[in-house]
Scaffold this active site. Sequence first.
Site, short mmCIF file in Angstrom:
data_model
loop_
_atom_site.label_atom_id
_atom_site.label_comp_id
_atom_site.label_asym_id
_atom_site.label_seq_id
_atom_site.Cartn_x
_atom_site.Cartn_y
_atom_site.Cartn_z
N GLY A 196 44.51 34.91 30.95
CA GLY A 196 44.70 34.67 29.52
C GLY A 196 44.43 35.92 28.69
CB THR A 229 50.62 45.65 44.42
OG1 THR A 229 50.86 47.02 44.71
CG2 THR A 229 51.15 44.77 45.55
CB CYS A 235 33.98 34.93 25.93
SG CYS A 235 35.26 34.10 26.84
#
Length: 407
Positions: A79, A257, A348
Amino acid sequence: MFPLHPKSKQHIYLDHAAATPVDPKIRQCMRPYFSDYFANPSSLYSVGVKNREVIDKMRSEVAEILFSQPDTILFTSGGTESNNLAIFGLLFGLIKKDAKAKRHIITSKIEHDSVLGPIRELEQTYGVEVTYLDVDNKGFVTAEQVRKALKKETVLVSIMYANNELGTVEPLSDIGREILKWRKEKNTVFPYFHSDACQAANYLELSVEKLHVDLMTLNGAKIYGPKGTGVLFKRRSVTLSPLFFGGQQEKALRAGTENIPGIVGFTKALELAQKKKDELNQEIKQVRDYFWTKIKSEIVKVELNGPDVADLHRLPSNLNVSFSGVDAEALIIYLDSYGIFCSSGSACSTDSNEPSHVLKACGFADERSLSSIRFSLGKHTTRKDIDYVMKYLPIVVEEIRKVSTFK
Ligand SMILES: *Cc1c(COP(=O)(O)O)cnc(C)c1O
């Protein structure tokens, strides 16, 4: 002072808005791509080409769920990256074309930090003007507010689909329609409409046509998929500048990658979540409502934060409650000792002792914000789990209130 901790190693996890366990079915789908089908999808030999085909297939499957085309799906690391790529990617592209032009962004005061962070950076370092829309006391933004804030310099509107702390579901399609109307009237392609939908995919419809979004963020960590996975939906008409430079992966918008097990895990998790969403909505809402009824009847001086539990514009998994006179951090730590895991809002922001910016934006005094707990239920949460929590929650709340100097 407190009753003895149960000897049983019971764990009741009520923080699904922060992270969900990877579903065993999803883990099973991912497994072959770690050590068997590990070849680099950019290589020319057959096993590499096979992996390229796997990624293409996953891209098509995600596109189908969003009612979009495969070339609009970019796989990212989650996100945060999708939000950064949408916001910085758009603005950096525009700034490169013309560094001097005035630009304006509209967002809300209750966005996730991974939206507010990039926007603040653009405001402070790049001179972009920002309107931070207020929300009402339940966390709602209206299409009318967005319409009033639009101006000819507005290049981006970013409003989340569902809020991670309160579960408030924002009126995306109404906002999207206002934006479409504005563009048509003014004969302009701007502003683009971005939405952070990380909290939405378990419960809500994701058709980008119905929502009228141009950019949309999803992640795997909240939908029983692997952490570190996500998608940015980007309409063909939107041009972004890359944030990572190097190889040509993801149409040169995201060098590096590809995380094949992650891409497979994310895609399968999204498919499963969207297939089960109606069923889960029903089931989880019943358990959540049962929980809230119990809290109300067994604990005094509690208040619900966010929309009413009967309001369908609230995620069925979310219960955000203020326990008057209780320090939320103390409550979390005591509940932890009983094997009950919950949080005080965004995972967070747990390092800061500041009241949540979301609750503040709802107009709550600091005391109310700092006494608020978010319980976020998951697909495995049962009434029995809630009964276990309710065995301890009233006692713990009462004990903290007794000794607390916290108001
Ligand atoms: C979890 C979350 C994010 C961040 O996602 P990551 O995959 O952890 O980077 C962004 N927005 C919302 C609304 C979230 O809930």
